[in-house]
Design a protein around this motif. Structure first.
Motif, PDB file in Angstrom:
ATOM      1  N   LEU A 255      34.423  56.595  36.724  1.00 26.62           N
ATOM      2  CA  LEU A 255      35.747  56.264  36.288  1.00 26.62           C
ATOM      3  C   LEU A 255      35.748  54.983  34.630  1.00 26.62           C
ATOM      4  CD1 LEU A 255      38.991  58.225  38.024  1.00 26.62           C
ATOM      5  CD2 LEU A 255      37.262  59.027  35.902  1.00 26.62           C
ATOM      6  N   ALA A 256      35.144  54.092  35.100  1.00 25.60           N
ATOM      7  CA  ALA A 256      34.958  52.828  34.092  1.00 25.60           C
ATOM      8  C   ALA A 256      34.985  52.861  32.898  1.00 25.60           C
ATOM      9  CB  ALA A 256      33.817  52.006  34.988  1.00 25.60           C
ATOM     10  N   THR A 257      33.990  54.146  32.281  1.00 25.70           N
ATOM     11  CA  THR A 257      34.739  53.783  30.439  1.00 25.70           C
ATOM     12  C   THR A 257      35.407  54.601  30.116  1.00 25.70           C
ATOM     13  OG1 THR A 257      32.993  55.786  31.035  1.00 25.70           O
ATOM     14  CG2 THR A 257      31.668  54.275  30.653  1.00 25.70           C
ATOM     15  N   ILE A 258      36.113  54.811  31.589  1.00 23.28           N
ATOM     16  CA  ILE A 258      37.893  55.612  30.978  1.00 23.28           C
ATOM     17  C   ILE A 258      38.614  54.690  30.980  1.00 23.28           C
ATOM     18  CG2 ILE A 258      39.181  57.683  31.038  1.00 23.28           C
ATOM     19  CD1 ILE A 258      36.847  59.178  31.554  1.00 23.28           C
ATOM     20  N   LEU A 259      38.502  54.178  32.471  1.00 25.06           N
ATOM     21  CA  LEU A 259      39.624  53.700  31.945  1.00 25.06           C
ATOM     22  C   LEU A 259      39.994  52.350  32.545  1.00 25.06           C
ATOM     23  CD1 LEU A 259      40.555  54.851  35.991  1.00 25.06           C
ATOM     24  CD2 LEU A 259      41.788  55.560  34.249  1.00 25.06           C
ATOM     25  N   TYR A 260      38.683  51.521  32.312  1.00 21.04           N
ATOM     26  CA  TYR A 260      38.572  49.766  31.393  1.00 21.04           C
ATOM     27  C   TYR A 260      38.870  49.192  30.415  1.00 21.04           C
ATOM     28  CZ  TYR A 260      37.110  44.987  31.665  1.00 21.04           C
ATOM     29  OH  TYR A 260      36.448  43.993  31.272  1.00 21.04           O
ATOM     30  N   GLN A 261      39.322  48.632  30.428  1.00 18.28           N
ATOM     31  CA  GLN A 261      39.621  47.740  29.404  1.00 18.28           C
ATOM     32  C   GLN A 261      39.821  46.327  29.395  1.00 18.28           C
ATOM     33  OE1 GLN A 261      43.619  49.488  27.466  1.00 18.28           O
ATOM     34  NE2 GLN A 261      42.619  50.783  26.231  1.00 18.28           N
ATOM     35  N   GLU A 262      38.720  45.710  28.185  1.00 19.80           N
ATOM     36  CA  GLU A 262      39.291  44.018  28.442  1.00 19.80           C
ATOM     37  C   GLU A 262      40.549  43.025  28.977  1.00 19.80           C
ATOM     38  OE1 GLU A 262      37.139  40.701  26.059  1.00 19.80           O
ATOM     39  OE2 GLU A 262      37.865  41.899  25.095  1.00 19.80           O
ATOM     40  N   THR A 263      41.402  44.017  28.346  1.00 16.02           N
ATOM     41  CA  THR A 263      42.666  43.580  28.369  1.00 16.02           C
ATOM     42  C   THR A 263      43.661  43.332  29.989  1.00 16.02           C
ATOM     43  OG1 THR A 263      43.805  46.109  27.962  1.00 16.02           O
ATOM     44  CG2 THR A 263      43.733  44.280  26.251  1.00 16.02           C
ATOM     45  N   ASN A 264      42.368  44.333  30.936  1.00 15.70           N
ATOM     46  CA  ASN A 264      43.216  44.226  32.131  1.00 15.70           C
ATOM     47  C   ASN A 264      42.869  43.253  32.705  1.00 15.70           C
ATOM     48  OD1 ASN A 264      43.354  47.015  31.802  1.00 15.70           O
ATOM     49  ND2 ASN A 264      41.552  47.993  33.017  1.00 15.70           N
ATOM     50  N   THR A 265      41.989  42.273  32.341  1.00 12.77           N
ATOM     51  CA  THR A 265      40.951  41.466  33.150  1.00 12.77           C
ATOM     52  C   THR A 265      41.936  40.431  32.129  1.00 12.77           C
ATOM     53  OG1 THR A 265      38.679  42.064  32.669  1.00 12.77           O
ATOM     54  CG2 THR A 265      39.452  39.746  32.769  1.00 12.77           C
ATOM     55  N   PHE A 266      42.090  40.382  31.050  1.00 18.94           N
ATOM     56  CA  PHE A 266      43.564  39.593  30.852  1.00 18.94           C
ATOM     57  C   PHE A 266      44.876  39.360  31.223  1.00 18.94           C
ATOM     58  CE2 PHE A 266      41.175  39.453  26.662  1.00 18.94           C
ATOM     59  CZ  PHE A 266      40.533  39.283  26.382  1.00 18.94           C
ATOM     60  N   ARG A 267      45.086  40.727  32.287  1.00 19.78           N
ATOM     61  CA  ARG A 267      46.074  41.136  32.521  1.00 19.78           C
ATOM     62  C   ARG A 267      46.603  39.566  34.173  1.00 19.78           C
ATOM     63  NH1 ARG A 267      46.922  44.187  28.951  1.00 19.78           N
ATOM     64  NH2 ARG A 267      49.089  45.362  28.512  1.00 19.78           N
ATOM     65  N   PHE A 268      45.247  40.435  34.321  1.00 21.13           N
ATOM     66  CA  PHE A 268      44.724  39.444  35.953  1.00 21.13           C
ATOM     67  C   PHE A 268      45.099  37.304  35.558  1.00 21.13           C
ATOM     68  CE2 PHE A 268      42.474  42.806  37.561  1.00 21.13           C
ATOM     69  CZ  PHE A 268      43.681  42.773  38.872  1.00 21.13           C
ATOM     70  N   ASP A 269      44.844  36.814  34.692  1.00 18.75           N
ATOM     71  CA  ASP A 269      45.007  36.227  33.965  1.00 18.75           C
ATOM     72  C   ASP A 269      46.254  35.298  33.680  1.00 18.75           C
ATOM     73  OD1 ASP A 269      42.255  35.265  34.333  1.00 18.75           O
ATOM     74  OD2 ASP A 269      42.204  35.732  31.731  1.00 18.75           O
ATOM     75  N   TYR A 270      46.877  36.356  33.081  1.00 22.82           N
ATOM     76  CA  TYR A 270      48.537  36.428  32.709  1.00 22.82           C
ATOM     77  C   TYR A 270      49.640  36.125  34.513  1.00 22.82           C
ATOM     78  CZ  TYR A 270      46.780  37.657  28.239  1.00 22.82           C
ATOM     79  OH  TYR A 270      46.573  37.690  27.217  1.00 22.82           O
ATOM     80  N   TRP A 271      48.658  36.816  35.299  1.00 21.39           N
ATOM     81  CA  TRP A 271      49.665  37.367  36.265  1.00 21.39           C
ATOM     82  C   TRP A 271      49.236  35.861  37.580  1.00 21.39           C
ATOM     83  CZ3 TRP A 271      48.019  42.564  38.276  1.00 21.39           C
ATOM     84  CH2 TRP A 271      48.489  43.750  37.575  1.00 21.39           C
ATOM     85  N   HIS A 272      48.121  35.169  37.185  1.00 23.17           N
ATOM     86  CA  HIS A 272      47.882  34.262  37.722  1.00 23.17           C
ATOM     87  C   HIS A 272      48.201  33.229  37.323  1.00 23.17           C
ATOM     88  CE1 HIS A 272      45.515  30.150  38.373  1.00 23.17           C
ATOM     89  NE2 HIS A 272      44.805  30.912  39.497  1.00 23.17           N
ATOM     90  N   ALA A 273      48.974  32.806  36.236  1.00 24.08           N
ATOM     91  CA  ALA A 273      49.481  31.756  35.470  1.00 24.08           C
ATOM     92  C   ALA A 273      51.426  31.884  36.105  1.00 24.08           C
ATOM     93  CB  ALA A 273      49.183  32.286  33.824  1.00 24.08           C
ATOM     94  N   GLY A 274      51.240  33.017  35.514  1.00 23.30           N
ATOM     95  CA  GLY A 274      53.275  33.445  36.306  1.00 23.30           C
ATOM     96  C   GLY A 274      53.079  33.034  37.561  1.00 23.30           C
ATOM     97  N   ILE A 275      52.062  33.321  38.405  1.00 21.07           N
ATOM     98  CA  ILE A 275      52.317  32.411  39.977  1.00 21.07           C
ATOM     99  C   ILE A 275      52.285  31.125  40.360  1.00 21.07           C
ATOM    100  CG2 ILE A 275      51.154  32.898  42.406  1.00 21.07           C
ATOM    101  CD1 ILE A 275      50.127  35.994  41.548  1.00 21.07           C
ATOM    102  N   LYS A 276      51.136  30.778  39.311  1.00 29.69           N
ATOM    103  CA  LYS A 276      51.444  29.688  39.177  1.00 29.69           C
ATOM    104  C   LYS A 276      52.784  28.279  38.880  1.00 29.69           C
ATOM    105  CE  LYS A 276      47.363  28.240  40.753  1.00 29.69           C
ATOM    106  NZ  LYS A 276      46.926  27.781  42.467  1.00 29.69           N
ATOM    107  N   MET A 277      53.532  29.332  38.095  1.00 26.65           N
ATOM    108  CA  MET A 277      54.842  28.805  37.103  1.00 26.65           C
ATOM    109  C   MET A 277      55.820  29.292  38.845  1.00 26.65           C
ATOM    110  SD  MET A 277      54.170  30.569  33.704  1.00 26.65           S
ATOM    111  CE  MET A 277      53.133  30.139  32.553  1.00 26.65           C
ATOM    112  N   ILE A 278      55.881  30.286  39.366  1.00 29.55           N
ATOM    113  CA  ILE A 278      56.325  30.034  40.647  1.00 29.55           C
ATOM    114  C   ILE A 278      56.273  29.183  41.166  1.00 29.55           C
ATOM    115  CG2 ILE A 278      57.111  31.630  41.901  1.00 29.55           C
ATOM    116  CD1 ILE A 278      56.036  34.466  39.943  1.00 29.55           C
ATOM    117  N   GLU A 279      55.546  29.099  42.229  1.00 33.21           N
ATOM    118  CA  GLU A 279      54.884  28.119  42.314  1.00 33.21           C
ATOM    119  C   GLU A 279      55.592  26.754  42.494  1.00 33.21           C
ATOM    120  OE1 GLU A 279      50.482  27.857  43.409  1.00 33.21           O
ATOM    121  OE2 GLU A 279      50.988  29.588  45.015  1.00 33.21           O
ATOM    122  N   SER A 280      55.865  26.237  41.277  1.00 36.11           N
ATOM    123  CA  SER A 280      55.818  24.856  41.037  1.00 36.11           C
ATOM    124  C   SER A 280      57.164  24.402  39.930  1.00 36.11           C
ATOM    125  CB  SER A 280      55.384  24.812  39.461  1.00 36.11           C
ATOM    126  OG  SER A 280      55.771  25.670  38.326  1.00 36.11           O
TER     127      SER A 280
END
Length: 325
Positions: A255-280
């Motif tokens: 299902l990769a060709t149907i479900l994968y979008q580049e923005t999926n990876t970007f969201r992991f980046d956004y979550w990672h940054a958010g977690i760092k903000m919460i930790e601080s």
């Protein structure tokens, strides 16, 4: 008031009067209706005491109290915190008025409210579908800066998710009643047009909501009306399908060709940054709508180099992380 809230907020836009024609006018409608609800609620304290105990009221009021504390102690811009950033407007005001609406809803007869919400979904989703079809046909009379089937929500992801949500709600609600053949045909047409418009948005959010929503409905129906063996087999098949879908999101599997979008990876980046903000700032946070001010400091080297140093975000794209921040 609550029955009017959904359709009015969903459909209202102000393309000829506001620099942002989507969010401020919607926030105005929600705030106005919430103000009306608050006035009524303040005049029915005896009814509130019948629904909620004092201890429950105190626990419920912790949310606005903590929100106000975070707003006061944060060094972030107060106007930005209160009204929200441009293009989102999900600041303190939005959360307080939605809190009022949610609390007021807990005091209203649920059957009557559910009927009105369902009717509002039918009206607003039908109007949204018609407008999206006009946009797809290239006949939109409004000169938007972008031409896409985003309806009155200004974002293809929002439109896709809303249409998926409304399709499931309308479909499941209608199928739970006795329906004439003409009603079934009309429902089928509504669902087919919805899936067509969702596909045209290019956003998979609506499809995910659509299939997940019907999966939940079918699972409940099987649990109530079928035997344990059928239900267990259904759950087993669902777990396998879910695993295939997850790896598809990660650009793996059939299902990769149907479900994968580049923005999926970007969201992991956004979550990672958010977690760092919460930790601080884990206790008091950074204030409402402060994510965009802190993103470049917390995104990490991999996120920074994944596309370009200029890519930023003003949201963690996760409601729980946004609130914790």
């Amino acid at each position: 008031f609550i029955g009017l809230l959904g359709p009015l907020t969903t459909l209202i836009i102000s393309p000829w009067t506001n620099l942002d024609p989507i969010n401020p006018i919607k926030l105005l409608v929600v705030s106005t209706i919430a103000g009306g609800c608050l006035g009524i609620v303040l005049g029915m304290t005896s009814a509130i005491s019948e629904v909620h105990s004092k201890s429950k009221i105190y626990s419920i009021m912790l949310f606005p109290l903590i929100s106000l504390v975070a707003f006061v102690v944060s060094d972030s811009n107060k106007a930005q915190q209160f009204f929200g950033v441009y293009g989102r407007n999900t600041g303190l005001l939005s959360y307080l008025v939605l809190f009022v609406v949610l609390f007021a809803s807990s005091l209203v007869d649920t059957d009557q409210l559910s009927h009105r919400v369902h009717f509002g979904l039918k009206v607003s989703s039908s109007a949204m579908l018609i407008y999206c079809l006009i946009q797809i046909a290239g006949l939109d009379p409004i000169g938007w800066s972008s031409f896409a089937p985003f309806g009155t929500l200004g974002n293809v992801n929002f439109a896709s998710a809303f249409l998926g949500l409304s399709a499931v709600s309308i479909g499941v609600y209608s199928l739970s009643k006795k329906m004439a053949l003409s009603s079934k045909l009309l429902l089928g047409l509504h669902q087919a047009v919805t899936l067509f418009v969702i596909e045209k948005t290019g956003s998979i959010q609506g499809l995910l909501v659509f299939f997940l929503g019907y999966w939940v409905a079918i699972t409940i129906w099987l649990y109530i009306s079928k035997g344990a063996l059928i239900f267990v087999n259904w759950i087993a098949l669902s777990v396998i399908a879910f695993a295939i879908a997850v790896v598809g999101f990660l650009n793996r599997g059939p299902l990769a060709t149907i479900l994968y979008q580049e923005t999926n990876t970007f969201r992991f980046d956004y979550w990672h940054a958010g977690i760092k903000m919460i930790e601080s700032a884990p206790v008091l946070g950074h204030g409402f709508e402060s994510y965009g001010d802190l993103y470049t400091q917390n995104r990490g080297l991999i996120s920074a180099l994944r596309t370009s140093l200029g890519r930023t975000s003003n949201s963690a794209h996760n409601i729980f992380l946004d609130l914790l921040i």
